[in-house]
Motif scaffolding. Structure first.
Motif, PDB file in Angstrom:
ATOM      1  N   LEU A 177      30.464  17.020  30.739  1.00 27.35           N
ATOM      2  CA  LEU A 177      30.218  18.445  30.906  1.00 27.35           C
ATOM      3  C   LEU A 177      31.512  19.079  31.392  1.00 27.35           C
ATOM      4  O   LEU A 177      32.163  18.568  32.301  1.00 27.35           O
ATOM      5  N   MET A 178      31.879  20.191  30.776  1.00 26.24           N
ATOM      6  CA  MET A 178      33.132  20.862  31.121  1.00 26.24           C
ATOM      7  C   MET A 178      32.914  22.371  31.119  1.00 26.24           C
ATOM      8  O   MET A 178      32.202  22.904  30.264  1.00 26.24           O
ATOM      9  N   TYR A 179      33.509  23.051  32.107  1.00 29.35           N
ATOM     10  CA  TYR A 179      33.502  24.510  32.165  1.00 29.35           C
ATOM     11  C   TYR A 179      34.926  25.017  31.965  1.00 29.35           C
ATOM     12  O   TYR A 179      35.875  24.466  32.505  1.00 29.35           O
ATOM     13  N   GLU A 180      35.047  26.098  31.227  1.00 30.66           N
ATOM     14  CA  GLU A 180      36.286  26.865  31.161  1.00 30.66           C
ATOM     15  C   GLU A 180      35.964  28.305  31.563  1.00 30.66           C
ATOM     16  O   GLU A 180      35.133  28.953  30.931  1.00 30.66           O
ATOM     17  N   THR A 181      36.599  28.784  32.621  1.00 33.74           N
ATOM     18  CA  THR A 181      36.421  30.162  33.067  1.00 33.74           C
ATOM     19  C   THR A 181      37.766  30.870  32.994  1.00 33.74           C
ATOM     20  O   THR A 181      38.749  30.381  33.559  1.00 33.74           O
ATOM     21  N   ILE A 182      37.826  31.972  32.277  1.00 35.78           N
ATOM     22  CA  ILE A 182      39.082  32.712  32.155  1.00 35.78           C
ATOM     23  C   ILE A 182      39.039  33.923  33.079  1.00 35.78           C
ATOM     24  O   ILE A 182      38.218  34.825  32.923  1.00 35.78           O
ATOM     25  N   TRP A 183      39.952  33.902  34.052  1.00 34.55           N
ATOM     26  CA  TRP A 183      40.078  34.989  35.012  1.00 34.55           C
ATOM     27  C   TRP A 183      41.185  35.929  34.540  1.00 34.55           C
ATOM     28  O   TRP A 183      42.314  35.503  34.315  1.00 34.55           O
ATOM     29  N   ASP A 184      40.829  37.188  34.369  1.00 32.84           N
ATOM     30  CA  ASP A 184      41.756  38.169  33.807  1.00 32.84           C
ATOM     31  C   ASP A 184      42.703  38.679  34.895  1.00 32.84           C
ATOM     32  O   ASP A 184      42.502  39.754  35.476  1.00 32.84           O
ATOM     33  N   THR A 185      43.745  37.909  35.139  1.00 29.47           N
ATOM     34  CA  THR A 185      44.690  38.230  36.211  1.00 29.47           C
ATOM     35  C   THR A 185      45.805  39.173  35.772  1.00 29.47           C
ATOM     36  O   THR A 185      46.660  39.535  36.585  1.00 29.47           O
ATOM     37  N   ALA A 186      45.815  39.592  34.506  1.00 26.67           N
ATOM     38  CA  ALA A 186      46.939  40.367  33.962  1.00 26.67           C
ATOM     39  C   ALA A 186      47.204  41.653  34.745  1.00 26.67           C
ATOM     40  O   ALA A 186      48.357  42.052  34.921  1.00 26.67           O
ATOM     41  N   ALA A 187      46.160  42.284  35.241  1.00 20.28           N
ATOM     42  CA  ALA A 187      46.340  43.550  35.959  1.00 20.28           C
ATOM     43  C   ALA A 187      47.045  43.363  37.301  1.00 20.28           C
ATOM     44  O   ALA A 187      47.487  44.336  37.916  1.00 20.28           O
ATOM     45  N   PHE A 188      47.169  42.123  37.741  1.00 21.04           N
ATOM     46  CA  PHE A 188      47.766  41.843  39.044  1.00 21.04           C
ATOM     47  C   PHE A 188      49.095  41.098  38.923  1.00 21.04           C
ATOM     48  O   PHE A 188      49.567  40.497  39.887  1.00 21.04           O
ATOM     49  N   ASN A 189      49.697  41.135  37.748  1.00 12.14           N
ATOM     50  CA  ASN A 189      50.891  40.319  37.491  1.00 12.14           C
ATOM     51  C   ASN A 189      52.210  40.987  37.879  1.00 12.14           C
ATOM     52  O   ASN A 189      53.251  40.324  37.883  1.00 12.14           O
ATOM     53  N   ALA A 190      52.204  42.284  38.185  1.00  9.28           N
ATOM     54  CA  ALA A 190      53.457  42.952  38.559  1.00  9.28           C
ATOM     55  C   ALA A 190      54.009  42.324  39.835  1.00  9.28           C
ATOM     56  O   ALA A 190      53.282  42.140  40.817  1.00  9.28           O
ATOM     57  N   GLN A 191      55.288  41.994  39.822  1.00  7.75           N
ATOM     58  CA  GLN A 191      55.892  41.278  40.940  1.00  7.75           C
ATOM     59  C   GLN A 191      55.791  42.041  42.253  1.00  7.75           C
ATOM     60  O   GLN A 191      55.649  41.445  43.327  1.00  7.75           O
ATOM     61  N   GLU A 192      55.803  43.387  42.177  1.00 13.16           N
ATOM     62  CA  GLU A 192      55.718  44.171  43.407  1.00 13.16           C
ATOM     63  C   GLU A 192      54.341  44.088  44.063  1.00 13.16           C
ATOM     64  O   GLU A 192      54.169  44.491  45.223  1.00 13.16           O
ATOM     65  N   LEU A 193      53.341  43.552  43.344  1.00 12.45           N
ATOM     66  CA  LEU A 193      52.011  43.366  43.913  1.00 12.45           C
ATOM     67  C   LEU A 193      51.876  42.033  44.638  1.00 12.45           C
ATOM     68  O   LEU A 193      50.986  41.851  45.471  1.00 12.45           O
ATOM     69  N   TRP A 194      52.768  41.096  44.297  1.00 11.81           N
ATOM     70  CA  TRP A 194      52.687  39.759  44.874  1.00 11.81           C
ATOM     71  C   TRP A 194      53.265  39.750  46.283  1.00 11.81           C
ATOM     72  O   TRP A 194      54.020  40.647  46.666  1.00 11.81           O
ATOM     73  N   PRO A 195      52.924  38.744  47.089  1.00 19.48           N
ATOM     74  CA  PRO A 195      53.502  38.653  48.438  1.00 19.48           C
ATOM     75  C   PRO A 195      55.028  38.715  48.391  1.00 19.48           C
ATOM     76  O   PRO A 195      55.654  38.258  47.435  1.00 19.48           O
ATOM     77  N   GLU A 196      55.623  39.275  49.423  1.00 18.48           N
ATOM     78  CA  GLU A 196      57.066  39.462  49.467  1.00 18.48           C
ATOM     79  C   GLU A 196      57.833  38.145  49.383  1.00 18.48           C
ATOM     80  O   GLU A 196      58.964  38.104  48.916  1.00 18.48           O
ATOM     81  N   ASP A 197      57.201  37.048  49.822  1.00 22.87           N
ATOM     82  CA  ASP A 197      57.881  35.755  49.750  1.00 22.87           C
ATOM     83  C   ASP A 197      57.749  35.097  48.375  1.00 22.87           C
ATOM     84  O   ASP A 197      58.231  33.990  48.154  1.00 22.87           O
TER      85      ASP A 197
END
Length: 342
Positions: A237-257
Protein backbone atom coordinates in the motif's frame (compact mmCIF):
# COMPACT_ATOMS: atom_id res chain seq x y z
CA UNK A 1 11.92 6.97 -13.76
CA UNK A 2 8.87 5.82 -11.81
CA UNK A 3 6.52 7.66 -14.15
CA UNK A 4 8.12 5.88 -17.13
CA UNK A 5 7.66 2.59 -15.29
CA UNK A 6 3.99 3.36 -14.73
CA UNK A 7 3.53 4.12 -18.41
CA UNK A 8 5.23 0.88 -19.36
CA UNK A 9 2.98 -1.01 -16.98
CA UNK A 10 -0.08 0.46 -18.61
CA UNK A 11 1.11 -0.59 -22.07
CA UNK A 12 2.34 -4.03 -21.04
CA UNK A 13 -1.09 -5.38 -20.05
CA UNK A 14 0.08 -6.82 -16.71
CA UNK A 15 -0.73 -10.42 -15.92
CA UNK A 16 -2.00 -9.33 -12.55
CA UNK A 17 -2.88 -6.14 -10.72
CA UNK A 18 -1.34 -2.82 -9.92
CA UNK A 19 -4.01 -0.45 -8.71
CA UNK A 20 -3.36 3.28 -8.96
CA UNK A 21 -6.32 5.50 -8.23
CA UNK A 22 -7.24 8.89 -6.88
CA UNK A 23 -9.25 9.72 -3.77
CA UNK A 24 -10.63 13.20 -3.10
CA UNK A 25 -10.61 14.87 0.29
CA UNK A 26 -13.14 13.50 2.79
CA UNK A 27 -12.38 15.83 5.71
CA UNK A 28 -9.53 17.71 7.38
CA UNK A 29 -9.73 17.67 11.18
CA UNK A 30 -8.08 16.70 14.45
CA UNK A 31 -9.36 13.13 14.73
CA UNK A 32 -7.34 9.89 14.76
CA UNK A 33 -9.54 6.84 15.44
CA UNK A 34 -6.55 4.49 15.06
CA UNK A 35 -4.01 6.02 17.48
CA UNK A 36 -6.38 8.15 19.60
CA UNK A 37 -9.83 6.51 19.38
CA UNK A 38 -12.46 8.51 21.23
CA UNK A 39 -10.20 11.51 21.80
CA UNK A 40 -11.81 14.68 20.46
CA UNK A 41 -9.75 16.49 19.39
CA UNK A 42 -6.63 14.39 18.74
CA UNK A 43 -3.18 15.98 19.26
CA UNK A 44 -2.57 17.01 15.65
CA UNK A 45 -4.40 17.66 12.40
CA UNK A 46 -4.97 14.98 9.73
CA UNK A 47 -6.23 14.93 6.16
CA UNK A 48 -8.48 11.95 5.49
CA UNK A 49 -9.76 10.25 2.34
CA UNK A 50 -12.06 7.30 1.63
CA UNK A 51 -15.42 6.18 2.95
CA UNK A 52 -17.85 8.31 4.93
CA UNK A 53 -17.99 5.83 7.84
CA UNK A 54 -14.96 7.67 9.23
CA UNK A 55 -15.66 8.81 12.79
CA UNK A 56 -14.22 9.42 16.23
CA UNK A 57 -13.90 5.81 17.39
CA UNK A 58 -14.13 3.21 14.58
CA UNK A 59 -13.34 0.32 16.94
CA UNK A 60 -13.48 -3.22 15.56
CA UNK A 61 -16.67 -3.93 17.51
CA UNK A 62 -18.55 -1.29 15.49
CA UNK A 63 -18.54 -3.54 12.44
CA UNK A 64 -17.41 -3.61 8.83
CA UNK A 65 -16.53 -0.14 7.50
CA UNK A 66 -17.71 -1.17 4.03
CA UNK A 67 -21.15 -2.01 5.38
CA UNK A 68 -21.51 1.26 7.30
CA UNK A 69 -20.29 3.68 4.63
CA UNK A 70 -22.68 5.06 2.01
CA UNK A 71 -20.15 6.83 -0.23
CA UNK A 72 -16.42 7.07 -0.84
CA UNK A 73 -14.09 9.74 -2.18
CA UNK A 74 -12.09 7.06 -4.04
CA UNK A 75 -12.27 6.24 -7.75
CA UNK A 76 -13.10 2.58 -7.10
CA UNK A 77 -16.55 2.82 -5.55
CA UNK A 78 -16.19 -0.50 -3.68
CA UNK A 79 -13.33 0.94 -1.63
CA UNK A 80 -14.69 2.41 1.60
CA UNK A 81 -11.32 2.21 3.37
CA UNK A 82 -9.95 5.23 5.19
CA UNK A 83 -6.46 6.55 4.56
CA UNK A 84 -4.90 9.53 6.32
CA UNK A 85 -1.72 11.50 6.97
CA UNK A 86 -0.63 14.60 8.85
CA UNK A 87 -1.19 18.03 7.28
CA UNK A 88 1.52 20.31 5.88
CA UNK A 89 1.79 23.96 6.90
CA UNK A 90 3.96 26.88 5.76
CA UNK A 91 5.47 28.92 8.58
CA UNK A 92 6.10 32.59 7.75
CA UNK A 93 8.93 34.69 9.13
CA UNK A 94 6.56 36.26 11.67
CA UNK A 95 5.72 32.84 13.10
CA UNK A 96 2.22 32.49 11.62
CA UNK A 97 1.10 29.34 9.81
CA UNK A 98 -0.86 28.67 6.63
CA UNK A 99 -2.20 25.25 5.60
CA UNK A 100 -0.64 24.14 2.30
CA UNK A 101 -3.30 23.05 -0.23
CA UNK A 102 -3.27 19.62 -1.85
CA UNK A 103 -3.51 19.16 -5.61
CA UNK A 104 -4.38 16.12 -7.73
CA UNK A 105 -1.74 13.84 -9.17
CA UNK A 106 -1.06 13.21 -12.86
CA UNK A 107 -4.16 11.67 -14.42
CA UNK A 108 -6.68 12.90 -11.83
CA UNK A 109 -7.44 16.46 -12.90
CA UNK A 110 -10.55 17.83 -11.19
CA UNK A 111 -10.10 15.81 -8.03
CA UNK A 112 -10.54 17.89 -4.87
CA UNK A 113 -7.26 17.57 -2.97
CA UNK A 114 -6.81 14.14 -1.47
CA UNK A 115 -4.18 11.59 -2.45
CA UNK A 116 -3.22 8.91 -4.94
CA UNK A 117 -3.36 5.35 -3.60
CA UNK A 118 -1.49 2.30 -4.89
CA UNK A 119 -1.89 -1.42 -4.21
CA UNK A 120 1.07 -3.25 -5.81
CA UNK A 121 1.95 -6.94 -6.07
CA UNK A 122 5.54 -6.35 -7.16
CA UNK A 123 7.97 -3.49 -7.47
CA UNK A 124 7.49 -1.35 -10.56
CA UNK A 125 10.46 -2.98 -12.29
CA UNK A 126 8.34 -6.13 -12.71
CA UNK A 127 5.98 -4.85 -15.38
CA UNK A 128 3.92 -8.03 -15.33
CA UNK A 129 3.14 -7.84 -11.57
CA UNK A 130 3.22 -11.64 -11.43
CA UNK A 131 3.45 -12.29 -7.67
CA UNK A 132 0.40 -13.53 -5.84
CA UNK A 133 -0.63 -11.61 -2.75
CA UNK A 134 -3.31 -11.96 -0.09
CA UNK A 135 -5.64 -8.98 0.22
CA UNK A 136 -6.19 -7.37 3.61
CA UNK A 137 -9.15 -8.69 5.61
CA UNK A 138 -12.22 -7.03 7.11
CA UNK A 139 -11.17 -5.23 10.28
CA UNK A 140 -7.52 -4.89 9.23
CA UNK A 141 -5.71 -1.68 10.16
CA UNK A 142 -2.12 -0.46 10.35
CA UNK A 143 0.17 2.51 10.86
CA UNK A 144 3.60 3.31 9.45
CA UNK A 145 5.91 6.07 10.62
CA UNK A 146 6.28 7.81 13.97
CA UNK A 147 4.99 11.33 14.51
CA UNK A 148 7.60 12.08 17.19
CA UNK A 149 10.69 11.23 15.09
CA UNK A 150 12.94 14.17 14.25
CA UNK A 151 16.19 12.69 12.83
CA UNK A 152 17.35 10.24 10.19
CA UNK A 153 18.68 7.68 12.66
CA UNK A 154 15.17 7.31 14.06
CA UNK A 155 13.40 7.30 10.72
CA UNK A 156 15.73 4.62 9.28
CA UNK A 157 13.39 2.22 11.07
CA UNK A 158 10.94 2.87 8.24
CA UNK A 159 12.46 2.15 4.87
CA UNK A 160 10.17 3.92 2.46
CA UNK A 161 8.70 7.15 3.82
CA UNK A 162 10.11 9.83 1.55
CA UNK A 163 9.67 13.14 -0.29
CA UNK A 164 10.03 14.12 -3.94
CA UNK A 165 10.79 17.73 -4.87
CA UNK A 166 8.68 18.14 -8.01
CA UNK A 167 10.36 20.01 -10.85
CA UNK A 168 7.20 19.31 -12.86
CA UNK A 169 4.13 17.12 -12.27
CA UNK A 170 5.90 14.08 -13.70
CA UNK A 171 8.98 14.19 -11.46
CA UNK A 172 9.44 10.98 -9.46
CA UNK A 173 13.07 11.01 -8.36
CA UNK A 174 15.28 11.55 -6.48
CA UNK A 175 13.58 10.93 -3.13
CA UNK A 176 14.74 12.13 0.29
CA UNK A 177 13.82 11.11 3.83
CA UNK A 178 13.62 14.70 5.07
CA UNK A 179 11.96 17.81 3.68
CA UNK A 180 13.51 19.24 0.49
CA UNK A 181 15.95 22.04 1.28
CA UNK A 182 15.19 24.10 -1.84
CA UNK A 183 11.98 25.51 -3.37
CA UNK A 184 10.12 22.88 -5.43
CA UNK A 185 8.55 24.42 -8.58
CA UNK A 186 5.61 21.99 -8.82
CA UNK A 187 5.19 21.15 -5.15
CA UNK A 188 6.35 18.54 -2.65
CA UNK A 189 5.17 14.95 -3.02
CA UNK A 190 5.01 13.04 0.26
CA UNK A 191 5.38 9.28 -0.30
CA UNK A 192 4.27 6.72 2.28
CA UNK A 193 4.86 3.00 1.62
CA UNK A 194 3.66 0.35 4.05
CA UNK A 195 5.33 -2.99 4.92
CA UNK A 196 4.26 -6.00 2.85
CA UNK A 197 4.47 -9.02 5.18
CA UNK A 198 1.62 -9.92 7.56
CA UNK A 199 1.66 -12.39 10.48
CA UNK A 200 -1.49 -13.95 9.02
CA UNK A 201 -3.33 -13.85 12.36
CA UNK A 202 -3.80 -10.38 13.81
CA UNK A 203 -5.86 -7.68 12.16
CA UNK A 204 -4.19 -5.10 14.39
CA UNK A 205 -1.60 -4.88 17.18
CA UNK A 206 -1.14 -2.54 20.17
CA UNK A 207 1.26 -0.28 18.24
CA UNK A 208 -0.62 -0.91 14.97
CA UNK A 209 2.69 -2.08 13.42
CA UNK A 210 3.85 -5.33 15.06
CA UNK A 211 1.51 -7.52 13.00
CA UNK A 212 3.35 -6.27 9.88
CA UNK A 213 6.97 -6.61 8.77
CA UNK A 214 9.33 -5.69 5.97
CA UNK A 215 10.87 -8.55 3.94
CA UNK A 216 13.47 -10.61 5.80
CA UNK A 217 16.14 -9.68 3.26
CA UNK A 218 16.17 -7.26 0.36
CA UNK A 219 13.15 -5.08 -0.24
CA UNK A 220 9.65 -5.28 -1.63
CA UNK A 221 11.02 -3.99 -4.95
CA UNK A 222 13.69 -6.70 -5.09
CA UNK A 223 11.24 -9.46 -4.20
CA UNK A 224 12.73 -10.15 -0.78
CA UNK A 225 11.09 -13.05 1.11
CA UNK A 226 8.83 -12.50 4.09
CA UNK A 227 10.17 -13.60 7.50
CA UNK A 228 8.81 -16.76 9.13
CA UNK A 229 7.13 -14.63 11.79
CA UNK A 230 5.17 -12.75 9.11
CA UNK A 231 4.79 -15.25 6.26
CA UNK A 232 1.81 -13.82 4.39
CA UNK A 233 2.63 -11.51 1.48
CA UNK A 234 0.14 -8.66 1.11
CA UNK A 235 -0.03 -5.83 -1.45
CA UNK A 236 2.26 -2.88 -0.93
CA UNK A 237 0.00 0.00 0.00
CA UNK A 238 1.40 3.38 -0.99
CA UNK A 239 0.17 6.98 -0.68
CA UNK A 240 1.27 9.92 -2.78
CA UNK A 241 0.15 13.34 -1.54
CA UNK A 242 1.08 16.43 -3.55
CA UNK A 243 1.35 19.59 -1.48
CA UNK A 244 1.08 22.73 -3.59
CA UNK A 245 4.00 24.67 -2.14
CA UNK A 246 4.53 26.86 -5.24
CA UNK A 247 2.85 29.90 -3.68
CA UNK A 248 5.42 29.86 -0.88
CA UNK A 249 8.57 29.44 -2.98
CA UNK A 250 9.72 33.09 -3.10
CA UNK A 251 13.03 33.31 -1.26
CA UNK A 252 11.93 36.41 0.67
CA UNK A 253 9.21 34.28 2.30
CA UNK A 254 11.67 31.70 3.60
CA UNK A 255 13.52 32.05 6.92
CA UNK A 256 16.39 34.53 6.78
CA UNK A 257 18.90 31.75 7.41
CA UNK A 258 17.69 29.94 4.25
CA UNK A 259 16.27 26.93 6.10
CA UNK A 260 13.14 25.33 4.67
CA UNK A 261 9.82 26.77 5.98
CA UNK A 262 7.43 23.80 5.92
CA UNK A 263 6.18 22.00 9.02
CA UNK A 264 3.95 19.00 9.63
CA UNK A 265 0.89 19.52 11.81
CA UNK A 266 2.63 17.77 14.75
CA UNK A 267 5.21 20.60 14.72
CA UNK A 268 7.83 18.67 12.74
CA UNK A 269 10.13 20.90 10.68
CA UNK A 270 12.46 18.02 9.72
CA UNK A 271 10.08 15.80 7.77
CA UNK A 272 11.23 12.68 9.62
CA UNK A 273 7.93 12.46 11.50
CA UNK A 274 5.86 11.69 8.39
CA UNK A 275 3.41 8.82 8.92
CA UNK A 276 0.33 7.21 7.42
CA UNK A 277 -2.73 5.41 8.83
CA UNK A 278 -4.92 2.80 7.16
CA UNK A 279 -8.25 1.13 7.94
CA UNK A 280 -9.32 -1.51 5.43
CA UNK A 281 -12.84 -1.12 4.06
CA UNK A 282 -13.12 -2.78 0.65
CA UNK A 283 -16.52 -4.30 -0.06
CA UNK A 284 -16.60 -8.09 0.22
CA UNK A 285 -13.79 -9.76 -1.73
CA UNK A 286 -13.44 -6.91 -4.23
CA UNK A 287 -9.77 -6.18 -3.42
CA UNK A 288 -8.76 -9.83 -3.69
CA UNK A 289 -10.57 -10.15 -7.00
CA UNK A 290 -8.74 -7.07 -8.25
CA UNK A 291 -5.38 -8.42 -7.10
CA UNK A 292 -6.08 -11.61 -9.05
CA UNK A 293 -7.07 -9.76 -12.23
CA UNK A 294 -5.23 -7.91 -15.03
CA UNK A 295 -5.90 -4.48 -13.58
CA UNK A 296 -4.11 -1.18 -14.12
CA UNK A 297 -5.96 2.05 -13.31
CA UNK A 298 -9.10 0.72 -15.01
CA UNK A 299 -10.00 -2.65 -13.54
CA UNK A 300 -12.67 -4.91 -15.09
CA UNK A 301 -13.51 -6.48 -11.73
CA UNK A 302 -14.15 -3.18 -9.93
CA UNK A 303 -16.84 -0.54 -10.15
CA UNK A 304 -15.61 2.99 -10.76
CA UNK A 305 -17.15 6.41 -10.26
CA UNK A 306 -16.60 9.77 -11.89
CA UNK A 307 -14.41 12.38 -10.21
CA UNK A 308 -17.48 14.56 -9.75
CA UNK A 309 -19.06 11.80 -7.63
CA UNK A 310 -15.83 11.34 -5.64
CA UNK A 311 -15.82 15.04 -4.85
CA UNK A 312 -19.39 14.93 -3.51
CA UNK A 313 -18.62 12.48 -0.70
CA UNK A 314 -17.73 14.18 2.59
CA UNK A 315 -18.32 14.06 6.34
CA UNK A 316 -19.01 17.09 8.52
CA UNK A 317 -16.16 18.46 10.59
CA UNK A 318 -16.84 17.55 14.22
CA UNK A 319 -13.99 19.56 15.78
CA UNK A 320 -14.82 23.22 16.35
CA UNK A 321 -11.53 24.69 15.24
CA UNK A 322 -10.26 26.89 12.44
CA UNK A 323 -7.66 25.35 10.12
CA UNK A 324 -7.64 27.89 7.32
CA UNK A 325 -6.18 31.33 6.73
CA UNK A 326 -3.20 32.61 8.70
CA UNK A 327 -2.99 30.98 12.13
CA UNK A 328 -1.03 32.15 15.15
CA UNK A 329 -0.30 28.54 16.16
CA UNK A 330 -0.67 25.07 14.74
CA UNK A 331 -4.03 23.46 15.58
CA UNK A 332 -3.60 21.76 18.94
CA UNK A 333 -0.39 23.60 19.78
CA UNK A 334 0.01 25.21 23.21
CA UNK A 335 -0.86 28.87 23.11
CA UNK A 336 2.71 29.59 24.23
CA UNK A 337 3.71 28.93 20.62
CA UNK A 338 1.73 31.96 19.47
CA UNK A 339 4.00 34.48 17.79
CA UNK A 340 6.95 32.10 17.68
CA UNK A 341 9.56 33.33 15.22
CA UNK A 342 10.74 31.29 12.24
Amino acid sequence: MRLKSLTALALAAPASALLRFGCSQLVVERLDPLVNPGLNPSPHLHQIIGGNAFNLTMDAASGDIAERATCTTCQFSEDFSNYWTAVLFFRARNGTYYRVPQIPNVGFSGQTGGMTVYYMQDGLANYQQTSKVTAFKTGFRMLIGEASYRNKAQSNRFRQITYTCLKDPGTRFPESMDFPKVPCPAGIMANVRFPTCWDGKNLDSPDHMAHMSYPETGTFESGGPCPASHPVRVPQLMYETIWDTAAFNAQELWPEDGSQPFVWSMDDTTGFGSHGDYMFGWKGDSLQRAMDSPCYVNCPTLKTQAIAEMNKCAVPNTVDENYDGWLKALPGAPRSMTGMKA
